[in-house]
Design a protein around this motif. Structure first.
Motif, PDB file in Angstrom:
ATOM      1  N   PRO A 172     167.483  79.239  50.094  1.00 56.98           N
ATOM      2  CA  PRO A 172     166.674  79.532  48.891  1.00 56.98           C
ATOM      3  C   PRO A 172     165.510  78.551  48.721  1.00 56.98           C
ATOM      4  CG  PRO A 172     169.013  79.583  48.371  1.00 56.98           C
ATOM      5  CD  PRO A 172     168.898  79.002  49.750  1.00 56.98           C
ATOM      6  N   THR A 173     165.684  77.313  49.189  1.00 58.80           N
ATOM      7  CA  THR A 173     164.563  76.365  49.048  1.00 58.80           C
ATOM      8  C   THR A 173     163.420  76.767  49.973  1.00 58.80           C
ATOM      9  OG1 THR A 173     165.278  74.752  50.761  1.00 58.80           O
ATOM     10  CG2 THR A 173     166.155  74.454  48.529  1.00 58.80           C
ATOM     11  N   LYS A 174     163.744  77.308  51.134  1.00 56.57           N
ATOM     12  CA  LYS A 174     162.694  77.678  52.092  1.00 56.57           C
ATOM     13  C   LYS A 174     161.998  78.969  51.646  1.00 56.57           C
ATOM     14  CE  LYS A 174     162.738  74.084  54.338  1.00 56.57           C
ATOM     15  NZ  LYS A 174     161.522  73.286  54.535  1.00 56.57           N
ATOM     16  N   ALA A 175     162.767  79.889  51.032  1.00 53.16           N
ATOM     17  CA  ALA A 175     162.137  81.068  50.420  1.00 53.16           C
ATOM     18  C   ALA A 175     161.226  80.607  49.282  1.00 53.16           C
ATOM     19  CB  ALA A 175     163.206  82.028  49.914  1.00 53.16           C
ATOM     20  N   GLY A 176     161.680  79.592  48.556  1.00 51.21           N
ATOM     21  CA  GLY A 176     160.885  79.066  47.436  1.00 51.21           C
ATOM     22  C   GLY A 176     159.576  78.438  47.903  1.00 51.21           C
ATOM     23  N   VAL A 177     159.632  77.696  48.993  1.00 48.75           N
ATOM     24  CA  VAL A 177     158.417  77.054  49.523  1.00 48.75           C
ATOM     25  C   VAL A 177     157.413  78.119  49.982  1.00 48.75           C
ATOM     26  CG1 VAL A 177     157.576  75.694  51.486  1.00 48.75           C
ATOM     27  CG2 VAL A 177     159.494  74.857  50.121  1.00 48.75           C
ATOM     28  N   VAL A 193     164.707  67.798  47.024  1.00 41.22           N
ATOM     29  CA  VAL A 193     163.864  67.342  48.144  1.00 41.22           C
ATOM     30  C   VAL A 193     162.982  68.498  48.636  1.00 41.22           C
ATOM     31  CG1 VAL A 193     163.860  66.513  50.530  1.00 41.22           C
ATOM     32  CG2 VAL A 193     165.482  65.539  48.866  1.00 41.22           C
ATOM     33  N   ASN A 194     163.611  69.624  48.963  1.00 40.31           N
ATOM     34  CA  ASN A 194     162.885  70.690  49.674  1.00 40.31           C
ATOM     35  C   ASN A 194     161.937  71.475  48.776  1.00 40.31           C
ATOM     36  OD1 ASN A 194     164.659  69.853  51.643  1.00 40.31           O
ATOM     37  ND2 ASN A 194     165.516  71.846  52.070  1.00 40.31           N
ATOM     38  N   LEU A 195     162.375  71.732  47.537  1.00 34.82           N
ATOM     39  CA  LEU A 195     161.547  72.605  46.690  1.00 34.82           C
ATOM     40  C   LEU A 195     160.772  71.815  45.631  1.00 34.82           C
ATOM     41  CD1 LEU A 195     160.555  75.397  46.073  1.00 34.82           C
ATOM     42  CD2 LEU A 195     162.633  75.818  44.760  1.00 34.82           C
ATOM     43  N   HIS A 196     161.475  71.023  44.851  1.00 33.45           N
ATOM     44  CA  HIS A 196     160.766  70.227  43.832  1.00 33.45           C
ATOM     45  C   HIS A 196     159.796  69.255  44.514  1.00 33.45           C
ATOM     46  CE1 HIS A 196     164.014  70.833  40.493  1.00 33.45           C
ATOM     47  NE2 HIS A 196     163.827  71.911  41.229  1.00 33.45           N
ATOM     48  N   GLY A 197     160.258  68.663  45.611  1.00 27.98           N
ATOM     49  CA  GLY A 197     159.404  67.703  46.330  1.00 27.98           C
ATOM     50  C   GLY A 197     158.129  68.365  46.814  1.00 27.98           C
ATOM     51  N   ALA A 198     158.273  69.565  47.386  1.00 29.38           N
ATOM     52  CA  ALA A 198     157.078  70.303  47.844  1.00 29.38           C
ATOM     53  C   ALA A 198     156.167  70.615  46.662  1.00 29.38           C
ATOM     54  CB  ALA A 198     157.505  71.582  48.557  1.00 29.38           C
ATOM     55  N   TYR A 199     156.763  70.996  45.554  1.00 30.65           N
ATOM     56  CA  TYR A 199     155.966  71.364  44.368  1.00 30.65           C
ATOM     57  C   TYR A 199     155.149  70.161  43.869  1.00 30.65           C
ATOM     58  CZ  TYR A 199     154.852  73.926  40.097  1.00 30.65           C
ATOM     59  OH  TYR A 199     154.185  74.591  39.083  1.00 30.65           O
ATOM     60  N   ILE A 254     146.119  73.630  52.448  1.00 34.61           N
ATOM     61  CA  ILE A 254     147.499  73.178  52.233  1.00 34.61           C
ATOM     62  C   ILE A 254     148.402  74.038  53.117  1.00 34.61           C
ATOM     63  CG2 ILE A 254     149.381  72.970  50.554  1.00 34.61           C
ATOM     64  CD1 ILE A 254     147.186  72.542  48.395  1.00 34.61           C
ATOM     65  N   VAL A 255     149.273  73.365  53.858  1.00 35.67           N
ATOM     66  CA  VAL A 255     150.229  74.080  54.716  1.00 35.67           C
ATOM     67  C   VAL A 255     151.624  73.563  54.362  1.00 35.67           C
ATOM     68  CG1 VAL A 255     150.947  74.606  57.077  1.00 35.67           C
ATOM     69  CG2 VAL A 255     148.518  74.188  56.586  1.00 35.67           C
ATOM     70  N   ALA A 256     152.531  74.467  54.046  1.00 40.65           N
ATOM     71  CA  ALA A 256     153.904  74.051  53.744  1.00 40.65           C
ATOM     72  C   ALA A 256     154.820  74.517  54.869  1.00 40.65           C
ATOM     73  CB  ALA A 256     154.358  74.643  52.422  1.00 40.65           C
ATOM     74  N   ILE A 257     155.703  73.623  55.283  1.00 36.20           N
ATOM     75  CA  ILE A 257     156.687  74.000  56.301  1.00 36.20           C
ATOM     76  C   ILE A 257     157.858  74.668  55.591  1.00 36.20           C
ATOM     77  CG2 ILE A 257     158.101  73.242  58.228  1.00 36.20           C
ATOM     78  CD1 ILE A 257     155.075  72.773  58.658  1.00 36.20           C
ATOM     79  N   SER A 258     157.890  75.972  55.682  1.00 35.17           N
ATOM     80  CA  SER A 258     158.999  76.764  55.162  1.00 35.17           C
ATOM     81  C   SER A 258     159.992  76.928  56.308  1.00 35.17           C
ATOM     82  CB  SER A 258     158.467  78.089  54.633  1.00 35.17           C
ATOM     83  OG  SER A 258     159.505  78.976  54.304  1.00 35.17           O
ATOM     84  N   SER A 259     160.394  78.140  56.620  1.00 38.36           N
ATOM     85  CA  SER A 259     161.364  78.356  57.697  1.00 38.36           C
ATOM     86  C   SER A 259     161.588  79.848  57.900  1.00 38.36           C
ATOM     87  CB  SER A 259     162.706  77.711  57.324  1.00 38.36           C
ATOM     88  OG  SER A 259     163.716  78.098  58.231  1.00 38.36           O
ATOM     89  N   ILE A 260     162.069  80.201  59.071  1.00 38.31           N
ATOM     90  CA  ILE A 260     162.612  81.546  59.284  1.00 38.31           C
ATOM     91  C   ILE A 260     163.709  81.807  58.246  1.00 38.31           C
ATOM     92  CG2 ILE A 260     164.370  80.785  60.964  1.00 38.31           C
ATOM     93  CD1 ILE A 260     163.916  83.335  62.526  1.00 38.31           C
ATOM     94  N   SER A 261     164.298  80.718  57.754  1.00 36.48           N
ATOM     95  CA  SER A 261     165.354  80.812  56.739  1.00 36.48           C
ATOM     96  C   SER A 261     164.835  81.289  55.387  1.00 36.48           C
ATOM     97  CB  SER A 261     166.041  79.458  56.557  1.00 36.48           C
ATOM     98  OG  SER A 261     166.640  79.050  57.754  1.00 36.48           O
ATOM     99  N   ALA A 262     163.522  81.440  55.246  1.00 33.33           N
ATOM    100  CA  ALA A 262     162.984  82.078  54.038  1.00 33.33           C
ATOM    101  C   ALA A 262     163.241  83.582  54.084  1.00 33.33           C
ATOM    102  CB  ALA A 262     161.480  81.810  53.932  1.00 33.33           C
ATOM    103  N   LEU A 263     163.503  84.091  55.304  1.00 36.74           N
ATOM    104  CA  LEU A 263     163.618  85.538  55.511  1.00 36.74           C
ATOM    105  C   LEU A 263     165.031  85.990  55.807  1.00 36.74           C
ATOM    106  CD1 LEU A 263     160.539  85.894  57.923  1.00 36.74           C
ATOM    107  CD2 LEU A 263     160.553  85.987  55.432  1.00 36.74           C
TER     108      LEU A 263
END
Ligand code: NAI
Ligand SMILES: C[C@H](O)[C@@H]1OC(=O)[C@H](O)[C@@H]1O
Length: 253
Positions: free
Chosen positions: A158-163, A113-119, A138-147
């Motif tokens: 890892p999905t939010k770092a991926g986005v 959902v989070n990574l493949h779906g965004a891709y 294009i704007v993707a909603i990642s997260s503080i959780s990317a960091l």
């Protein structure tokens, strides 16, 4: 109006940050296509709210984890509005779970959902923007959780770092077409995704205490930042990311 005459597409926009972003874009003059998973009434309510603002809106059902949902969403929007200018990849899930006994199906669904779906979605939108020849945002909603990490989010962070990384690479791949790609990194925003987690008063108080601005975020706090990145005010911004966390990330001690 920052988005007058633009067409904006947003995934997972029946609730939460996606919903607030859809309405914020309409308030700035955009027609809006929303994707939703399985909440037809909530999606219809978003459409009605946008129409009451005098803008056009459609709701398109689809699971972003299904690759076929991406071209279907873009085609439906183009059929309704003739073009797309802005794409917001927002749909996401965060089923909190411990690491050592993480069920494979929760891990895989979260990734899909989070990574493949965004891709898939970003790729379908970018293809259309490239064909149109007039750029886009294009704007993707990642997260503080990317960091930073989360004990119960080893499948999610890892999905939010991926986005976040996807937007950086897409900024390079799409810059020659005038398509800007950026990510927004929300901190803790009170929505359905964390309702259960924050129902614990001690956890909620702890999270609030970590935020220098003294409160959890609201979906509108994020929506305004998405509008900015989507608009021409950000015309020289690409490959960038915007933390929207009330200062939580920098609050070490
Ligand atoms: N609420 C928070 O604290 C934060 C949220 N985020 C991200 O913001 C995004 C939006 O989340 P929220 O508004 O907070 O939660 P939410 O649960 O209110 O909204 C998520 C939306 O995504 C939709 N969705 C879920 N799976 C889908 C799928 N397979 N296909 C299509 N739509 C699907 C849901 O139906 C829902 O409408 C997510 O990507 C989330 O990871 C990022 C950082 C913090
Ligand atoms: C769902 C969580 O409360 C939320 O999601 C995120 O991406 C943030 O890191 C918060 O943990």
């Amino acid at each position: 109006m920052l988005l007058q005459g633009k067409t904006v597409l947003i995934t997972g926009a029946a609730h939460g940050i996606g919903r607030a972003t859809a309405i914020a874009c309409a308030k700035q003059g955009a027609d809006v296509a929303i994707n939703y998973l399985n909440e037809p009434e909530a999606a219809a309510a978003v459409v009605a709210e946008i129409e009451a603002l005098g803008k056009r809106a459609i709701a398109v059902k689809g699971d972003v984890a299904d690759a076929a949902s991406a071209p279907a969403f873009v085609e439906a929007a183009v059929k309704a509005f003739g073009k797309i200018d802005v794409f917001v990849s927002n749909a996401g899930i965060c089923p909190f779970h411990a690491f050592l006994d993480m069920p494979a199906e929760i891990l895989e669904r979260t990734m899909r959902v989070n990574l493949h779906g965004a891709y898939y979605m970003v790729q379908a939108a970018a293809k259309r923007m490239q064909q149109q020849g007039s750029g886009g945002a294009i704007v993707a909603i990642s997260s503080i959780s990317a960091l930073v990490g989360g004990e119960m989010q080893t499948h999610y962070t890892p999905t939010k770092a991926g986005v976040h990384s996807l937007m950086q690479s897409c900024a390079i791949a799409l810059g020659r077409y005038g398509i800007r790609c950026n990510s927004v990194l929300p901190g803790t925003i009170a929505t359905d995704i964390n309702k259960e987690d924050l129902a614990d008063p001690a956890k909620k108080k702890y999270m609030e205490g970590r935020i220098p601005l003294g409160r959890l975020g609201e979906p509108d706090d994020v929506a305004g930042c998405v509008v900015f990145l989507a608009s021409d005010l950000a015309r020289y911004v690409t490959g960038s990311s915007l933390l929207v966390d009330g200062g939580m990330f920098v609050n070490l001690q």
